[in-house]
Structures are given as structure tokens and as C-alpha cells.
Design a protein around this motif. Sequence first.
Motif, PDB file in Angstrom:
ATOM      1  N   UNK A   9       0.831  -1.221   0.000  1.00 53.46           N
ATOM      2  CA  UNK A   9       0.000   0.000   0.000  1.00 53.46           C
ATOM      3  C   UNK A   9       0.853   1.253   0.000  1.00 53.46           C
ATOM      4  N   UNK A  10       2.030   1.171   0.585  1.00 51.70           N
ATOM      5  CA  UNK A  10       2.830   2.377   0.760  1.00 51.70           C
ATOM      6  C   UNK A  10       3.552   2.811  -0.513  1.00 51.70           C
ATOM      7  N   UNK A  11       4.015   1.852  -1.312  1.00 51.26           N
ATOM      8  CA  UNK A  11       4.768   2.203  -2.515  1.00 51.26           C
ATOM      9  C   UNK A  11       4.926   0.981  -3.406  1.00 51.26           C
ATOM     10  N   UNK A  12       5.201   1.237  -4.694  1.00 48.08           N
ATOM     11  CA  UNK A  12       5.448   0.134  -5.621  1.00 48.08           C
ATOM     12  C   UNK A  12       6.910  -0.291  -5.517  1.00 48.08           C
TER      13      UNK A  12
END
Lengths: 772, 292
Positions: free
Chosen positions: B263-266
Motif C-alpha cells: 500500500x505504501x509504494x510500488x
Amino acid sequence: MTSKWIGKRVPRLDGPERVTGELKYMTDYHYNNMVWGRVLRPPYPYAKIKSMDTTRAKNLPGVIAVLTHEDIPGFNGFGIVVPDQPVLCEDVVRTTADAVALVAAETEEIAEEALALIDVDYERLDAVTDAEFAITEQAPKLHADGNIHSHVVIKNGEVEKAFQEADIILENTFHSPRQMHAFIETEGGWGILEKDGTLTIQCPGQYAYRDRLQIARALAWNPARIRVISSPVGGAFGGKDEITVQIYLALLALHTGGRPVKIHYKREESVIAGMKRHPFKVKMKTAAKKDGTLLANQVLAIADTGAYASLGGAVISLAIEHSCGPYKIPNVDLEGYCVYTNNGIAGAFRGFGVNQVCMGIETHMDMIAAELGIDPIEIRKKNVYHQGDVSSLGHVVKGSVGTWKTLEAAEKCDLWINREKYKAEISEPWKKRGVSIATSFHGVGMGIGLPDYGAASIQLLPGGRFEVGVGCEEIGGGNGTVYAQVAAEILQCDVTDIVVVQGDTSRTLDGGTVTASRSTYTGGRAVATAAPNMLNLLTKAAGEIFGVSEEQVRVADKKVVVYDADGKADSSLSFAEIYDYLYENRRDTRVEGHFMLPKEKKEIKGSGGAPHRLYGYLTHVVMVEVDTLTGETEVLRVVSIPDAGKVINPQGLEGQAEGGAVMGIGYALYEDTIIENGYHKTTNFSNYILPTVKDSPQIETFPVEELEETGPFGAKGIGEVVMIPIIAATISAIHDAVGVRIKHLPATPERVYAALKARKDQTNQSNEENVM
Amino acid sequence: MMVSEIDMISPETMEECLQILNEYEQEVRLLAGGTDAVVRMKEGHWRPKLWLNIKGLRDLRFICEEKDGIHIGPLTTHTDMVQSSLLQEKADVLVHAAKEVGATQIRNMGTIGGNLGTASPAGDTIPALFVLDAVIELSSVNGIRRIPIEEFFVGPGKTVQHKSEMITNIIIRPQEENEIGIFEKLGPRKAQAISIVNVAISLKMSGDGWQCAGGKIAFGSVAPTVIRARKCEVLLTLQELNEEGISNIASLAWKEVAPISDVRASAAYRRDMSTALLERGLLRLMKRWEDR
Ligand SMILES: Cc1cc2nc3c(=O)[nH]c(=O)nc-3n(C[C@H](O)[C@H](O)[C@H](O)COP(=O)(O)OP(=O)(O)OC[C@H]3O[C@@H](n4cnc5c(N)ncnc54)[C@H](O)[C@@H]3O)c2cc1C
């Protein structure tokens, strides 16, 4: 006339108890014999309920009641406009935010355990999770009338022709986030069945009288037997406009033998069950002439309202009404859909649809200015409408209009004048700064079709003080102090002689909602309508006491003064003495004031309630610094220039302007409630990113006052527009800094970085081409 | 297990604590500042039968220099580290990292032992401990083991610590003369943020100019545990650390990492950010070196 209280920095009357913590949140009250309530949510975003069995839960020791749809005595539904949301689902669940059953138990943990023992047999259905797909024929119909909850259209002039004649046309699509209200106190409160058989619901909300009606409808009760107390703390921002837990509390209270029942959502439950801002997809096509004159605007906005309507229809109407900005655009073709999906529930939220469309028109204003080489303030000044002009919607604007003045003030503020100097002061070599402006507006009060009125009561108290009762809740914004200022000004007393009572159906009149930027205007005007009646009551009583005619008596400086034939002050009475006289003679000490909000007479066809009679206006100037290595954006400075009409309390206005700016920055850069396939990926404040004080810039507020003749002392409303233009201004400032336009908000570091990278790849490619 | 069914004991001494760890048959978990523990208890992940509350063990809160290095007690709070003049002088990278943890309230409660115990790949003090060659001392009733930090973590949330053991000391090497360090963190906002990527760097400069005599680099949040970036480390000494040199070294960073998407980053962004943070960290370090 100089005023003693209006326009003064009067400290909030309820300030001390708030900052010391003496004022309690309702969910922090305690009753010795209390019980805990909990709500069962479905595990799926869309499913049929085949059967339900509560036996195991009921048999758990410590469980007091387990309720399902069968236990609802009245109508199983709620919703401000159409009651399409079941109180407790019967045959189908349409979102994980739905409620399926209620439990009351001795402890919160037992209630929680009982939830797990309720057996529900579901048959899963394919969830509809894309608003554009939802409109199509292939999509499963989530409600009997289909997935389009509302469709609004405003047309004026001939857009196609204008597009042919235009010198410049821009077309872009903008995506906006599902912002969460993130109020400090999650949904919660108390339900108490009183000894006399009446119900008391203590639950922070935004309109106690309407909550009472919605509860009564579900219980099939006379509303007069229900008391709703909805003030004074907790925060709402629109997220407590609709029913939250009031009906659950009422239902449970009927089954706990008079024991007070409490529900208080954990943040995780609030994230899933609570209302959110509508995510929009806005397609916009704007045309202008070479000299910057706007010619046409075409808009298609699709709003995802989730499983139920709540105020979604009104949100899309307001969005379309505001989609051309405060400008005169002769040719417009504006269309909006509010669409059902299985993505949670969306409803009222500060800005009410305007945030989403402002991003479109203001970005286009900036792009047109850049392309034509016109100053961004100049191009706006050229296109704004003034009081008495015809707006883009085709109606004559009657209320006061301050856009031009706010732009003028922006042009003269330090940040704008010296922007090149400030931009050069980067903190590290790989960072870049940008400064930008945007302007917007927001309707005050309800649109056409919703009756809008205000009411207040004033009662003379022993000792000569006054109790001012206003229906509009205090939920943290500080409107109570405004009411005291208005009352003290007219009654010629001290603000500290005013006791303000709000948000309690047993103590205040129905004066409408605390929403729609209306509570200063409406509540203030209601108090200003009631206060002369109190003056009459005082002078009449004094006339009687002295045996003189009323004309010889006037209220001045905390006294009622009798003048002799020559107009000289003769003798006087204190308000306390008047009270004693009235009390001894068993006379009424209370007056009321009522009024209807001014409205436009003619609704614009197909608009769903446009236009408003009144709008508040605001321009933001924003400076950002972007880290080109990581894509991080920091907002460094904000200048907020509201036209609120007369500013009744500058300190209160600054509070709104600063809080609104930070909420707008959150929308622009950080916040989004992520739902995938109907399931929330965002769970709580660990992954819902709100700006903290460290992310908050220096904010200056310079109001311009374009007095509104219908308002109390010339005031309008400002509660929503304070967060709107800053969104577009921040995004434009990123463009000014690093040359990329982010159209999918929030502009997280990852999105800004991706845009920078894509541009770099592109220039590398074209360089290669040049070489070859 | 309901929260109200969990017991708690607050031992008076370390011996008593180790006794309980040794003898208690059911699941037991240490409780220090509670800033991870309480959150995970609330979420239902950590519901032991017993909380062993060690916050009162004053003997485990210290920072002092010994012959074999700087000793840091596990109950040392992040604020303690930020304020320690010894660490400021000889372990600046750890001070920088501690400054970036949460916000004031969390730094006042949260401890270094807890940061290690949680064993998150995003734990902010851990990369700093990697570049300072930390050794983790584990004690039980049977004695003491010392584990180099690179062997301490097994995976996310997992360490080599046995059920009967606890961390009783963290030993780091003091930075040498001309050694400077920095901690870079990328979070979604400035405070109260879980790192999307973080990196600790400690460089030994060879006197004047931009020549580096050797250095250590450790990344967080880009692999199942914190990892050293050895290829980049080798490059540190092969060229001057001017803008071009820095850019060359940083561009290699993505080869050292194996991040995931969440959810925070790819994963792609995390990979690029290991390069960006390394570049930013080295640029800032060299600026500091120049201004010294
Ligand atoms: C709002 C918030 C923000 C945060 N921000 C950050 C951040 O920016 N960066 C970051 O790295 N972390 C952050 N954290 C996580 C946490 O604060 C840190 O990991 C902190 O260092 C944990 O220390 P504690 O003393 O509170 O540990 P506790 O919660 O008490 O314990 C954590 C774990 O360590 C174990 N443990 C504790 N002491 C010992 C010991 N002596 N020996 C063996 N095991 C032990 C416990 O059994 C438990 O499993 C944040 C937490 C919160 C709530």
C-alpha cells in the motif's frame, strides 16, 4: 456606528475548557450501569444474505441483546434525501460498510466475541467497483432503479460552435481521492431509555432535529419522545451530517432495560463504515480566445457514491454548479452523474463536490495563461463575474462577489510580488520551488428545492444574563462565540453575559444544519432576528415599571435607560432588575427569531438545485518546494484571501483558513482511502496519511470584506471554500517548480517522481532523435 | 485470546526477568516502551498469555564507552540517543536515525531494544546499527551470546533470539577520526511515517578533498531484512565523491535491492528511491565534509 463586538478578536468562550481537556468527548462519558454496543459488518462488498442465525451469540454469557432487521419496529432505512440505506440488512449487503446485526453486552470484548457467533450465510455476488462501468448496461443493478442515482445537466450557449471559433482548447481528465474526514472523535455516542419511556440519544452530529426524525422513522415513534443531544465537540466536516450510529443506539436502548448503551467505533471500523468524500473523474474541455477571454467549457463529472445515496445527488449538483469557477463563460455544456458502486459509502464532506471540479477549471486557467503568455492573475481578473453580472450558468448574480478583490490582494501580497526571489532561495541544489495561485467559490446554504431557514431563541436569565439557543451544532468550529458576539452587540451587553446553547432538541429550536458554509450566516442572522425582540421585551417591561411609554426607553450599555422629555437620561434599570420584575409577575422572559434564507426564484433547468443566492469566495497563493530526487513536495507558504463578507471574528476566520488550508494540502498531496475490489486497503491512521504539524506551512490570512446585505452585519460563509483553491494552487505550484502536471491526486512523492521520470525519458528520447 | 485475559508481570531485576523467560511455559512477550507491542495487541497480532514488562529495569538503560566499543542498553529510548553527546560525537548516523523515528512522543517511549525486537525491515535505527557493526548481546539463565547484527535477523519480524533470551546490550564501534555518517529516510510525510526506503551511510574520509578511504552503506525497507550495499561500498573508494562520482555510485544501488509492492509504494519506486536516497545522502555528506 462603531461596533463593540463585531469584527473583534473575541477569544472563544469555550476555549479554556477545550484546551485544558475539562470538556469531555461524549464517548468519554461514563455511566455505572452501562452496556456496550457493537455492529456486525459483512465480510463481502456485495452478497445475498441466505440465512441468519443469532442463537449462538444470544447464548454467550454477558450478551444482553442481539438484534437484526426483524427487530426494527419502523422503516428499515435511512438517508437524508432518499432512505436507501438499510439500518440492518435483510436480504442483500452492498458494501463492507453495511450493518447486519447489533449486539449489546456487558463488556466490549464480549460484544466483540458475540459478533463472531452470529451465523450469516452469504452468497457472494460480483461487486461493481468502477463508476464508469456501473453506468453501463452490463453492470449488475445494485438498486431497483439502476446504478445512476442522479444525472444533472446544465447547458448554456453553443459549445460546439465556440470550440470551432476558439484560439486555444484544452482537454484533460482529473482523478480525485476518496478523502476521509478523519475527525478526532470517531462515530459514537449513547442511547438511554429514560424512566418516563422517552429516549435520549447523545451523539455528536450536524443536525439534531433531522437525526431525530430519522430515528423516529426507524422506530415508528412520535419524534417528540426522542431527545437528541449533538453538541459540542468531536469534529465532523460533513462526515456526521448523515445518521452515523444514532439509530443503532436507539434500537439497542430499547432492549437493555434502561441501561445506557454506548457505541464507539474504533478507527478501523470508522475507516470502513464511515462516509468518505466522493472520488470523481472529471473530464474537462475549455476554450479561450487569444486574449485570454474564456469562450466555452464542457464538463463530464462522474462521482462514485458507493452503495448508498446519502447526499451524493446534492454533491454532484453542487459540483456541476461550480464547475466553471467564478467566471463568465458564455458557452457551457456541463454534465454530472452520481453513481452507485460497492465501494463503501460517500457523502457530505467540506467542499461538497467543488474541490473536485475546481482542480479542473483552475488547472486549465493556469495552462491557458501559460500558453498565451498572460499573467495567471490577470487572466482570472479578466474572466471573473461581478455582482450583477450573468454567470456561466446564465443567472444574474445577486449576492456580493469578492473574487476580483481577492485577486487584487493576491497580486499585492509579499509572496506573489517577490515570488522570483523566494523561488531562488532553494534549500538544497536538487530542490526546486514554485509559486502559484488559484481561486474558487462556494455556495452558502442549501440550493433551490431544499427549504432553508434559521431560528434562534433568547431567554433573559436571573442576574441579567441571556441564554441564546441556536439549533446549529458546535462541533469544534467556534460558531457559538460568533452567536454570542452577535447577541452582545445588539443587546448591548458583554459577550460573557451570553450563555450559548446549541445542538439539543429539548433546548433549541430547529434552525437547520451545521453544514453548507451556513452556520455563521444562518445562526448569526437568526440571533440578529431574535435580539430586537428581546430589546422590545426589555423596553416594554421598563416602560411598565416606570409608567412611561416605550418610546422613552432604550437599551444602552448593559442597562435599560429612561429618557425624559428633553431626551436626557433620567433613570435606569439593570437587566437583572427587569428579570426580577418579569419573574414576579409571571411574565414570559423568552423571545424567538425566525427567518427564511434568501433564494433564487428560478431553478436552472436540470441542475438539481442551482444556483445559490450567496457564495463565499477565496484566492490562495501557495509556494512549494519539490525534491527532484524523490518527488517529495513540501508546501512552504500559503496566503489565504477569503471574501467572507463581514468578518465577525478574525480569530475564528483564521482558524478556519488555517485548518482548511492544511486539509486542502492533505487532499492535494497525501490523503486517499484506498478501496480495491470493494475491500478497504487503507485500515487506519498508519496508512491513511494526514499532514502533521511538520507538514504544515506558514499560513497568512488576509480577508477582504465584500459585505453581503442579507447577512448578519454583512457576513457570509467561509467554512468550505477555505480548503478548495489550495488544491489546484498546490498542484500548479508543483508545475511551476518542476514542469510536470499531476492530474491524479493525491500528488504523492511516487506520482510526482513518476511524472518527472516520464518527462526525462521523453526528453532523452527526443534528444536521441535529434542526434539521429 | 482477549486482551483482558492477558497477564502482566513487571520483574524487579534482570535475573528475575530471565528466570520467568526460562520457566514460563506459555507464550510470553517482553514489553518495553510498548509503541509496537500495544499497536499489535490491539490489531490482534500479538496476544501472548503474559506480558513481561521490563520498562522499569533501570539497569538496561545506558550509553557508555568501554574497551570493546560503545555499549547501549536495550531500554535506551530514541530521545536518549538523540541527546547523548557520546553518540553525537562517535555515532552520528545512529543519532540521525533515532531523530527520524516517529515523533517526540514515540521517541520518548520507544526503545532501541524494541526497534530490534520488532525486527521490521523498515525499522529506522537498524541500518545505522549495520554500518556501525553492531553486536547484539542476548542473555538467558544459561549465559550470554553475542551475535553480529548482520546475522541477527532471519526475516521480517524474525530474529535468532530464543524464547528464553532477551537483548541485554548493543555494542557498536565508535566512528573513527574523519568518519562521518548520515541517515536518509523517505516516508510519505515528515513525521509519524513508516519508511518507504531508508539508508544509513558512514564514510571514512582520507583527509582533505573528496577522496573516501572506505565506507559502509545499509538499506532498509527494500528486502526482507535490512541489507548492506557492498557493491556500492566498493565503488566509494574508486573515485572522488564529487557530483559525478556520487551519481555513478548511486545509480548502482538498484542492483543491491529486492523490494516489494505494498500500500505504501510500488517495488519500482522503492528501487529508484534506493538510488535517490543514496545520492541525496552522499551529496549531503559531502556538503557537510566541505563545510566542516
Ligand atoms: C505512531 C508510531 C510511529 C512510529 N514510527 C516509527 C518510525 O518512524 N521508525 C521506526 O523504526 N519505528 C517506528 N515506530 C515503531 C516503534 O515505535 C519502534 O520500533 C520502537 O523502537 C519500539 O520500541 P518499544 O520500546 O516501544 O518496543 P515494544 O513495543 O515494547 O516492543 C517491541 C518488540 O520488541 C520486543 N522487545 C522489547 N525489548 C526487548 C529486549 N530487550 N529484548 C528482546 N526483545 C525485546 C518486544 O517483545 C516486542 O516484540 C512507530 C510506532 C508508532 C506507534
